[in-house]
Design a protein around this motif. Structure first.
Motif, PDB file in Angstrom:
ATOM      1  N   GLY A  85      24.525  35.523  66.726  1.00 33.17           N
ATOM      2  CA  GLY A  85      23.465  36.162  65.940  1.00 33.17           C
ATOM      3  C   GLY A  85      23.992  37.324  65.109  1.00 33.17           C
ATOM      4  N   THR A  86      24.939  38.058  65.654  1.00 30.70           N
ATOM      5  CA  THR A  86      25.554  39.156  64.910  1.00 30.70           C
ATOM      6  C   THR A  86      26.380  38.615  63.758  1.00 30.70           C
ATOM      7  OG1 THR A  86      25.604  40.509  66.913  1.00 30.70           O
ATOM      8  CG2 THR A  86      27.056  41.188  65.119  1.00 30.70           C
ATOM      9  N   VAL A  87      27.074  37.494  63.993  1.00 30.39           N
ATOM     10  CA  VAL A  87      27.822  36.854  62.911  1.00 30.39           C
ATOM     11  C   VAL A  87      26.867  36.495  61.778  1.00 30.39           C
ATOM     12  CG1 VAL A  87      29.134  34.789  62.240  1.00 30.39           C
ATOM     13  CG2 VAL A  87      29.647  35.954  64.397  1.00 30.39           C
ATOM     14  N   ARG A  88      25.753  35.880  62.129  1.00 32.46           N
ATOM     15  CA  ARG A  88      24.777  35.463  61.108  1.00 32.46           C
ATOM     16  C   ARG A  88      24.229  36.660  60.331  1.00 32.46           C
ATOM     17  NH1 ARG A  88      23.012  31.169  65.065  1.00 32.46           N
ATOM     18  NH2 ARG A  88      23.749  29.264  64.063  1.00 32.46           N
ATOM     19  N   SER A  89      23.880  37.719  61.034  1.00 31.71           N
ATOM     20  CA  SER A  89      23.310  38.874  60.331  1.00 31.71           C
ATOM     21  C   SER A  89      24.353  39.565  59.459  1.00 31.71           C
ATOM     22  CB  SER A  89      22.658  39.854  61.309  1.00 31.71           C
ATOM     23  OG  SER A  89      23.617  40.432  62.160  1.00 31.71           O
ATOM     24  N   ARG A  90      25.587  39.684  59.963  1.00 28.70           N
ATOM     25  CA  ARG A  90      26.638  40.302  59.148  1.00 28.70           C
ATOM     26  C   ARG A  90      26.952  39.446  57.927  1.00 28.70           C
ATOM     27  NH1 ARG A  90      31.147  42.589  63.466  1.00 28.70           N
ATOM     28  NH2 ARG A  90      29.783  44.181  64.402  1.00 28.70           N
ATOM     29  N   LEU A  91      26.996  38.138  58.117  1.00 31.73           N
ATOM     30  CA  LEU A  91      27.287  37.244  56.997  1.00 31.73           C
ATOM     31  C   LEU A  91      26.166  37.303  55.970  1.00 31.73           C
ATOM     32  CD1 LEU A  91      29.267  35.258  55.798  1.00 31.73           C
ATOM     33  CD2 LEU A  91      28.139  33.438  57.107  1.00 31.73           C
ATOM     34  N   ASN A  92      24.938  37.337  56.432  1.00 35.78           N
ATOM     35  CA  ASN A  92      23.808  37.441  55.508  1.00 35.78           C
ATOM     36  C   ASN A  92      23.881  38.745  54.715  1.00 35.78           C
ATOM     37  OD1 ASN A  92      21.214  36.628  54.396  1.00 35.78           O
ATOM     38  ND2 ASN A  92      20.369  38.297  55.622  1.00 35.78           N
ATOM     39  N   ARG A  93      24.176  39.835  55.404  1.00 35.90           N
ATOM     40  CA  ARG A  93      24.287  41.144  54.736  1.00 35.90           C
ATOM     41  C   ARG A  93      25.443  41.121  53.723  1.00 35.90           C
ATOM     42  NH1 ARG A  93      23.654  44.300  58.980  1.00 35.90           N
ATOM     43  NH2 ARG A  93      25.804  44.059  59.681  1.00 35.90           N
ATOM     44  N   ALA A  94      26.566  40.543  54.103  1.00 41.91           N
ATOM     45  CA  ALA A  94      27.722  40.479  53.204  1.00 41.91           C
ATOM     46  C   ALA A  94      27.418  39.623  51.985  1.00 41.91           C
ATOM     47  CB  ALA A  94      28.938  39.929  53.950  1.00 41.91           C
ATOM     48  N   ARG A  95      26.801  38.466  52.201  1.00 49.87           N
ATOM     49  CA  ARG A  95      26.457  37.584  51.073  1.00 49.87           C
ATOM     50  C   ARG A  95      25.489  38.270  50.126  1.00 49.87           C
ATOM     51  NH1 ARG A  95      25.605  32.061  54.566  1.00 49.87           N
ATOM     52  NH2 ARG A  95      27.767  31.333  54.459  1.00 49.87           N
ATOM     53  N   THR A  96      24.538  38.989  50.678  1.00 55.13           N
ATOM     54  CA  THR A  96      23.581  39.709  49.838  1.00 55.13           C
ATOM     55  C   THR A  96      24.300  40.726  48.963  1.00 55.13           C
ATOM     56  OG1 THR A  96      21.808  39.410  51.450  1.00 55.13           O
ATOM     57  CG2 THR A  96      21.558  41.228  49.874  1.00 55.13           C
ATOM     58  N   LYS A  97      25.219  41.474  49.543  1.00 59.36           N
ATOM     59  CA  LYS A  97      25.956  42.487  48.770  1.00 59.36           C
ATOM     60  C   LYS A  97      26.849  41.842  47.718  1.00 59.36           C
ATOM     61  CE  LYS A  97      25.645  46.117  52.115  1.00 59.36           C
ATOM     62  NZ  LYS A  97      26.172  47.395  52.463  1.00 59.36           N
ATOM     63  N   VAL A  98      27.454  40.707  48.045  1.00 61.94           N
ATOM     64  CA  VAL A  98      28.294  40.012  47.066  1.00 61.94           C
ATOM     65  C   VAL A  98      27.424  39.506  45.910  1.00 61.94           C
ATOM     66  CG1 VAL A  98      29.733  37.963  46.673  1.00 61.94           C
ATOM     67  CG2 VAL A  98      30.138  39.413  48.667  1.00 61.94           C
ATOM     68  N   ARG A  99      26.280  38.905  46.243  1.00 52.61           N
ATOM     69  CA  ARG A  99      25.361  38.445  45.168  1.00 52.61           C
ATOM     70  C   ARG A  99      24.943  39.615  44.276  1.00 52.61           C
ATOM     71  NH1 ARG A  99      23.327  34.796  49.020  1.00 52.61           N
ATOM     72  NH2 ARG A  99      21.783  36.268  49.751  1.00 52.61           N
ATOM     73  N   GLN A 100      24.625  40.732  44.880  1.00 51.24           N
ATOM     74  CA  GLN A 100      24.222  41.904  44.114  1.00 51.24           C
ATOM     75  C   GLN A 100      25.378  42.381  43.222  1.00 51.24           C
ATOM     76  OE1 GLN A 100      22.926  44.494  47.257  1.00 51.24           O
ATOM     77  NE2 GLN A 100      20.814  43.730  47.186  1.00 51.24           N
ATOM     78  N   ALA A 101      26.583  42.340  43.747  1.00 50.59           N
ATOM     79  CA  ALA A 101      27.750  42.763  42.969  1.00 50.59           C
ATOM     80  C   ALA A 101      27.973  41.851  41.768  1.00 50.59           C
ATOM     81  CB  ALA A 101      29.003  42.783  43.838  1.00 50.59           C
ATOM     82  N   LEU A 102      27.562  40.596  41.905  1.00 50.65           N
ATOM     83  CA  LEU A 102      27.726  39.639  40.802  1.00 50.65           C
ATOM     84  C   LEU A 102      26.511  39.623  39.875  1.00 50.65           C
ATOM     85  CD1 LEU A 102      29.392  36.682  42.700  1.00 50.65           C
ATOM     86  CD2 LEU A 102      30.467  38.303  41.132  1.00 50.65           C
ATOM     87  N   GLY A 103      25.586  40.517  40.129  1.00 48.52           N
ATOM     88  CA  GLY A 103      24.441  40.614  39.235  1.00 48.52           C
ATOM     89  C   GLY A 103      23.295  39.718  39.619  1.00 48.52           C
TER      90      GLY A 103
END
Length: 191
Positions: A168-186
């Protein structure tokens, strides 16, 4: 074939590690199977020169402590990636330099062959600097989860085993990371 072969190989790996206690040469097959993908993962995080060192040190460490490996766990891959990830953490500054160089140049030093470099460069050159900056800005735990899944090609369970955290921690960290990467890409956070 598919999953049955994969499960067989995982059991074979565990047996090879166990057998290597009596016949150290058996460990060479574990190296042959896992060194190339481990090297690709380490190279993407630290560059080719340090990846060579990380892979060598990972297998040296694994060989030294192989008596502590529990073959009932089955999978050798998370055990090896855990050792490598711990070694990579020591090279955190080098990893940040690699990501910052990718940010500046847009050139991924690990791409295979000239044709791959040309194709990748044409399609992603404009995004590479921003994409590379995103992992550099992530918290260490989020970055480890993102890179173990994306570059290490590990499952959520394998990442959990490597980092010794719940799935569950893997999933939440991955979700948070993907969100930040998407935001970084606009992109939007909801995309």
């Amino acid at each position: 074939m598919g999953p049955p072969d994969l499960l067989g190989e995982e059991r074979d790996d565990a047996l090879l590690v166990a057998r290597s206690l009596e016949d150290p040469g058996c460990f060479g097959e574990v190296f042959r199977r896992h060194a190339p993908p481990l090297h690709r993962y380490a190279a993407r995080r630290l560059g080719g020169d340090l990846a060579d060192d990380i892979v060598a040190e990972t297998f040296h460490t694994a060989f030294r402590v192989r008596a502590r490996y529990d073959p009932s766990r089955g999978e050798v891959r998370p055990w090896l990636w855990r050792i490598a990830t711990n070694l990579i953490r020591r090279h955190y500054r080098s990893e940040l330099r690699m990501l910052r160089a990718l940010t500046r140049t847009g050139v991924d030093p690990v791409l295979d062959g000239h044709a791959d470099r040309v194709a990748e460069r044409v399609s992603a050159e404009a995004e590479s600097p921003r994409l590379a900056a995103a992992p550099a800005a992530l918290r260490k735990g989020d970055r480890d989860v993102l890179l173990l899944t994306a570059w290490g090609e590990l499952s959520y369970q394998q990442v959990a085993d490597v980092l010794d955290i719940p799935v569950g921690t893997v999933r939440s960290r991955l979700n948070r990371a993907r969100t930040k990467v998407r935001q970084a890409l606009g992109g939007t956070a909801d995309a």
